[in-house]
Design an enzyme around this catalytic site. Sequence first.
Site, PDB file in Angstrom:
ATOM      1  N   HIS A   1     -52.511  10.232  35.500  1.00  0.00           N
ATOM      2  CA  HIS A   1     -53.207  10.267  34.216  1.00  0.00           C
ATOM      3  C   HIS A   1     -54.338   9.256  34.231  1.00  0.00           C
ATOM      4  O   HIS A   1     -54.246   8.200  34.863  1.00  0.00           O
ATOM      5  CB  HIS A   1     -52.237   9.956  33.067  1.00  0.00           C
ATOM      6  CG  HIS A   1     -52.774  10.312  31.716  1.00  0.00           C
ATOM      7  ND1 HIS A   1     -53.555   9.456  30.978  1.00  0.00           N
ATOM      8  CD2 HIS A   1     -52.654  11.450  30.980  1.00  0.00           C
ATOM      9  CE1 HIS A   1     -53.882  10.047  29.841  1.00  0.00           C
ATOM     10  NE2 HIS A   1     -53.360  11.246  29.812  1.00  0.00           N
TER      11      HIS A   1
ATOM     12  N   GLU B   1     -48.570  17.471  30.970  1.00  0.00           N
ATOM     13  CA  GLU B   1     -48.832  18.866  31.304  1.00  0.00           C
ATOM     14  C   GLU B   1     -47.713  19.503  32.124  1.00  0.00           C
ATOM     15  O   GLU B   1     -47.501  20.709  32.044  1.00  0.00           O
ATOM     16  CB  GLU B   1     -50.159  18.986  32.083  1.00  0.00           C
ATOM     17  CG  GLU B   1     -51.406  18.857  31.224  1.00  0.00           C
ATOM     18  CD  GLU B   1     -51.839  17.409  31.049  1.00  0.00           C
ATOM     19  OE1 GLU B   1     -51.271  16.536  31.755  1.00  0.00           O
ATOM     20  OE2 GLU B   1     -52.715  17.149  30.201  1.00  0.00           O
TER      21      GLU B   1
END
Length: 384
Positions: free
Chosen positions: A265, A318
């Site tokens: 991330h 995700e």
Amino acid sequence: MTQRIEVPAGLNGVVAADTAIGAVDGDRGFFHYGAHDATELARRHSFEDVWFLVHNGRLPDAVEVAAFRERTASLRHIPTALHSVIDTVGRTDASMLSKLRSVLSVASGPLRLDPVIDVDHVDRRAQTLRLAALVPSILAALHRVGSGERPVDPDPSLGHAASYLHQTTGVVPTLEAARAVEQYMILTIDHGFNASTFTARVVASTGADPIDAVCAALGALAGPLHGGAPSRALDALDEIGSVDAAAAWVRREVAAGRRIMGFGHAVYRAPDPRSALLREVADGLGGDLVEFAAAVEAEILVTLAELKPGRPLPSNVEFYAGVVMETAGLPRSMFTPTFAVSRTVGWCAHVVEQAAAGKLIRPSSRYVGPPVEFAEPDTAVISG
């Protein structure tokens, strides 16, 4: 002369504005809406509770949330003037977010939305609430038209997430499926000044109307490095095929210089708290896909740690988002649109906040092109 400040590429770490909506602490693996831990909100509250929070700056009591639920449910109906547009756009081969942008681009009139510079704070809040309530109905209708099916009218007895699932699939969801999607949606209402939220604020800073800001944000969300990752993470699971093949697949992807969607991330250095909660949600739903995803995740984490020592790449929101949405019955073409349903609530809160700030966002750039030849001004005096 204006002082220019050199900043990192991508504006990483640059504070661009003040906000009371929420923030992310990537070093501690924590994010919040107002004064509340966002993951705890997703565990304990409804979507309407949290929507009320980002809209009003505080959590509601029982009476307030009941009134808010009734009000937002009444705003889900699609104006008649948009029906023919949805029917036409829904039959095209464009992506779902492109279709949504196309419909919204002609919706300011039917929705009676004005440039934020021309209305007061009360009207801005009312207009953005209407827009956020309507987006899931438009997306669901576009999906069904594109699938050759009739749109489903919103059911005011259902919560925001359950109504969206019902309108998309045509089937009233189970309580478990509705709650799973609701928890995902709560986790994705806001997440600091991500690309789409910052885009929305830039457009709002010009005084444009809320739809202009949301359409611009949708363009940013469409990118695979932002909102397009959940379906790609699930596609990767399909490509891997079996747990035994996961490590070799990761090695090939890393050697080819490709990103492993669903891992790492831009902000988090600690584990993504959204991923941990969605793993719990997925486990609660159960099923073969959930078990397969968990086993593959473990293999990917081990292989990434071996290939990239010293650079933690934990699973992010995700990875399990796609697992949860598919298990709950949403088609993959609606994964990123579902992200847009919840994030529109956050974008709209930021539009109102930015409009209140009344400051145009206008950064400078650094010119790196060929040298410029400056012509000396003609100082000759012309007599006549």
